[in-house]
Design a protein around this motif. Structure first.
Motif, PDB file in Angstrom:
ATOM      1  N   UNK A  14      -8.672   5.795  -7.199  1.00  0.00           N
ATOM      2  CA  UNK A  14      -9.743   4.305  -6.392  1.00  0.00           C
ATOM      3  C   UNK A  14     -10.453   4.324  -5.310  1.00  0.00           C
ATOM      4  N   UNK A  15     -11.234   3.291  -5.142  1.00  0.00           N
ATOM      5  CA  UNK A  15     -11.818   3.450  -3.839  1.00  0.00           C
ATOM      6  C   UNK A  15     -11.498   1.970  -3.526  1.00  0.00           C
ATOM      7  N   UNK A  16     -12.117   1.109  -1.746  1.00  0.00           N
ATOM      8  CA  UNK A  16     -12.018   0.481  -1.544  1.00  0.00           C
ATOM      9  C   UNK A  16     -13.267   0.194  -1.251  1.00  0.00           C
ATOM     10  N   UNK A  47       5.863   6.294  -4.489  1.00  0.00           N
ATOM     11  CA  UNK A  47       5.447   5.539  -3.473  1.00  0.00           C
ATOM     12  C   UNK A  47       4.912   4.324  -3.212  1.00  0.00           C
ATOM     13  N   UNK A  48       5.181   3.682  -4.435  1.00  0.00           N
ATOM     14  CA  UNK A  48       4.860   2.118  -4.942  1.00  0.00           C
ATOM     15  C   UNK A  48       6.219   0.821  -3.322  1.00  0.00           C
ATOM     16  N   UNK A  85      -2.835  -1.748  -2.588  1.00  0.00           N
ATOM     17  CA  UNK A  85      -4.386  -1.073  -2.393  1.00  0.00           C
ATOM     18  C   UNK A  85      -4.099   0.594  -1.906  1.00  0.00           C
ATOM     19  N   UNK A  86      -3.116   0.717  -0.835  1.00  0.00           N
ATOM     20  CA  UNK A  86      -3.029   2.324  -0.570  1.00  0.00           C
ATOM     21  C   UNK A  86      -2.747   2.800  -2.377  1.00  0.00           C
ATOM     22  N   UNK A  87      -1.934   2.665  -2.757  1.00  0.00           N
ATOM     23  CA  UNK A  87      -1.455   3.192  -4.293  1.00  0.00           C
ATOM     24  C   UNK A  87      -2.727   3.685  -5.240  1.00  0.00           C
ATOM     25  N   UNK A  88      -3.177   2.412  -4.941  1.00  0.00           N
ATOM     26  CA  UNK A  88      -4.232   2.683  -6.174  1.00  0.00           C
ATOM     27  C   UNK A  88      -5.106   3.567  -5.117  1.00  0.00           C
ATOM     28  N   UNK A  89      -5.839   3.877  -3.948  1.00  0.00           N
ATOM     29  CA  UNK A  89      -6.722   4.950  -3.333  1.00  0.00           C
ATOM     30  C   UNK A  89      -5.583   6.282  -3.976  1.00  0.00           C
ATOM     31  N   UNK A  90      -4.945   6.397  -3.358  1.00  0.00           N
ATOM     32  CA  UNK A  90      -4.203   7.589  -2.993  1.00  0.00           C
ATOM     33  C   UNK A  90      -3.703   8.156  -4.864  1.00  0.00           C
TER      34      UNK A  90
END
Length: 140
Positions: free
Chosen positions: A25-27, A9-10, A16-21
């Motif tokens: 994670x949480x924005x 996905x990277x 930031x999307x990769x971290x959450x998805x």
């Protein structure tokens, strides 16, 4: 499609999307421009483009995250999350497994549910525009 690697996905998503998805994670609250989105349209998974919510189920929850009272049929799957000690219901895109947010029982009628979504886990497609094709995992 569940079981995609972060590296897959990277290549197609911001960090930031990769971290959450894919790291659950949480924005930061209030950081998503989708909080103010009021046009008719569809909210899709930022990773695989599966339609998850429509604008007619969105409401202003006052939490700082885009919130909906109901997902599209079969669009999300849930599991129990114990990260904050108190159990919460976490939900993911049913197709790619990307973490979207948490669902709470303090939403409006008719469901009483609040699907509290991370904005970076979504894309908004205005009514009248074609939805993008469902995205496959890129080859490594």
């Amino acid at each position: 499609m569940t079981g995609n690697t972060r590296r897959d996905w990277e290549a197609v998503l911001p960090a930031d999307s990769c971290h959450v998805l894919f790291e659950e994670g949480t924005e930061r609250a209030g950081s998503s421009p989708l909080n103010a989105e009021k046009r008719a349209g569809t909210f899709i998974c930022a990773a695989c483009h599966t339609p998850l919510f429509t604008q007619d189920t969105k409401f202003n929850s006052g939490t700082g995250w885009p919130s909906f009272w109901q997902p599209l049929p079969g669009a999300v799957e849930t599991k129990t999350d114990f990260k904050l000690i108190v159990p919460r219901t976490e939900y993911h895109c049913a197709r790619c497994g990307g973490h979207q947010g948490h669902v709470f029982g303090d939403g409006p009628a008719p469901t009483g549910q609040r699907y509290c979504n991370n904005g970076v886990a979504l894309r908004f497609i205005p009514e009248g525009e074609d939805l993008p094709a469902i995205r496959a995992v890129p080859e490594a």
